[in-house]
Write a protein that holds these residues in place. Structure first.
Motif, short mmCIF file in Angstrom:
data_model
loop_
_atom_site.label_atom_id
_atom_site.label_comp_id
_atom_site.label_asym_id
_atom_site.label_seq_id
_atom_site.Cartn_x
_atom_site.Cartn_y
_atom_site.Cartn_z
N PHE A 47 0.85 -1.18 0.00
CA PHE A 47 0.00 0.00 0.00
C PHE A 47 0.88 1.23 0.00
CE2 PHE A 47 -2.93 -3.19 1.18
CZ PHE A 47 -4.20 -2.71 0.91
N LYS A 48 0.40 2.27 -0.64
CA LYS A 48 1.11 3.55 -0.68
C LYS A 48 0.27 4.61 0.03
CE LYS A 48 3.79 3.04 -4.88
NZ LYS A 48 4.09 3.58 -6.20
N GLU A 49 0.96 5.62 0.48
CA GLU A 49 0.30 6.75 1.13
C GLU A 49 -0.53 7.51 0.11
OE1 GLU A 49 1.79 11.01 2.86
OE2 GLU A 49 3.15 9.31 2.94
N ARG A 50 -1.80 7.70 0.43
CA ARG A 50 -2.70 8.42 -0.47
C ARG A 50 -2.87 9.86 0.02
NH1 ARG A 50 -8.44 8.04 0.18
NH2 ARG A 50 -7.99 6.32 1.57
N GLU A 51 -3.08 10.02 1.32
CA GLU A 51 -3.27 11.36 1.89
C GLU A 51 -3.02 11.31 3.39
OE1 GLU A 51 -7.33 12.31 1.11
OE2 GLU A 51 -8.08 10.66 2.33
N VAL A 52 -2.70 12.47 3.93
CA VAL A 52 -2.54 12.63 5.38
C VAL A 52 -3.48 13.75 5.79
CG1 VAL A 52 -0.96 13.21 7.24
CG2 VAL A 52 -0.15 11.86 5.32
N ASP A 53 -4.41 13.43 6.70
CA ASP A 53 -5.42 14.40 7.15
C ASP A 53 -5.38 14.55 8.66
OD1 ASP A 53 -6.54 14.84 4.63
OD2 ASP A 53 -7.94 13.18 4.83
N GLY A 54 -6.03 15.59 9.14
CA GLY A 54 -6.25 15.78 10.57
C GLY A 54 -4.99 15.75 11.40
N VAL A 55 -3.95 16.40 10.93
CA VAL A 55 -2.68 16.37 11.65
C VAL A 55 -2.73 17.29 12.85
CG1 VAL A 55 -0.20 16.84 11.48
CG2 VAL A 55 -1.42 15.86 9.53
N ILE A 56 -2.39 16.72 14.01
CA ILE A 56 -2.27 17.49 15.25
C ILE A 56 -0.86 17.21 15.78
CG2 ILE A 56 -3.06 17.73 17.62
CD1 ILE A 56 -5.80 16.72 16.67
N GLU A 57 -0.13 18.26 16.07
CA GLU A 57 1.19 18.11 16.68
C GLU A 57 1.29 19.13 17.81
OE1 GLU A 57 5.93 18.12 15.50
OE2 GLU A 57 4.43 17.67 13.96
N ARG A 58 1.38 18.60 19.05
CA ARG A 58 1.43 19.47 20.23
C ARG A 58 2.67 19.14 21.05
NH1 ARG A 58 -4.60 19.12 20.71
NH2 ARG A 58 -4.38 17.03 21.51
N GLU A 59 3.32 20.18 21.52
CA GLU A 59 4.48 20.00 22.40
C GLU A 59 4.12 20.43 23.81
OE1 GLU A 59 8.28 21.42 21.10
OE2 GLU A 59 7.66 21.32 19.01
N ASP A 60 4.65 19.68 24.77
CA ASP A 60 4.53 20.06 26.17
C ASP A 60 5.84 19.64 26.84
OD1 ASP A 60 4.36 17.32 26.88
OD2 ASP A 60 2.19 17.34 26.80
N PRO A 61 6.02 19.94 28.13
CA PRO A 61 7.28 19.60 28.78
C PRO A 61 7.63 18.11 28.75
CG PRO A 61 6.04 21.14 30.13
CD PRO A 61 5.14 20.73 29.00
N GLY A 63 7.03 16.03 26.20
CA GLY A 63 7.35 15.55 24.86
C GLY A 63 6.43 16.12 23.80
N THR A 64 6.40 15.47 22.65
CA THR A 64 5.60 15.91 21.51
C THR A 64 4.58 14.84 21.16
OG1 THR A 64 7.51 17.11 20.64
CG2 THR A 64 5.70 16.73 19.13
#
Length: 164
Positions: A47-61, A63-64
């Protein structure tokens, strides 16, 4: 066999544009989810990557936290005998994976906790599965905070005096 520049340049630019929009941790999550998905016994094709949706990236003390939905597309290549060029099959399986990862704050981030759920895209909409996914992702996000911190030898020292 050499391909003319007019054929491979748009593809290379498209892949570079998608990769350029993702952070290194997001690309690492995508690679890890693809490895997990291909490692399942019921998956027989690549399988290949088709799409990436709903990305959330949060940092706190602690980690990420990275959360994303990865849309996959089935190719014509078997996973046991991968080939160099695998074309995507249009009317075949297109599963969606939800991935939640928590990385520590080191120079080379280590995975503290992770959760992924891959299945047909219509299955991820079922209310019970969605609630479970949300609860699991909350638990992953809390990893490394408070009570479940890593214990290292020598963090606590207890001494007992000799009787007088």
């Amino acid at each position: 066999m050499r391909l003319p520049v007019s054929l491979w340049l748009p593809l290379a630019l498209g892949v570079a544009a998608v990769a350029a929009g993702q952070s290194p941790l997001q690309r690492r999550v995508v690679r890890d989810v693809l490895e997990y998905f291909h490692g399942r016994s019921n998956v027989h094709f690549l399988f290949k990557e088709r799409e990436v949706d709903g990305v959330i990236e949060r940092e706190d003390p602690s980690g990420t936290f990275v959360q994303l939905r990865l849309g996959l597309a089935q190719t014509a290549c078997r996973k046991r005998a991968p080939q160099r060029h695998c074309r995507v099959l249009e009317n075949r399986r297109k599963p969606t994976c939800l991935a939640c990862y928590k990385f520590d704050t080191g120079d080379v981030p280590k995975v503290l906790d992770k959760y992924h759920n891959c299945g047909p895209s219509h299955h991820l909409a079922v209310k019970e599965i969605r609630q479970r996914d949300e609860a699991e992702c909350r638990a992953v996000e809390e990893a490394g905070k408070g009570g479940d911190a890593l214990y290292l030898p020598g963090m606590f020292a207890f001494s007992r005096g000799l009787p007088a």
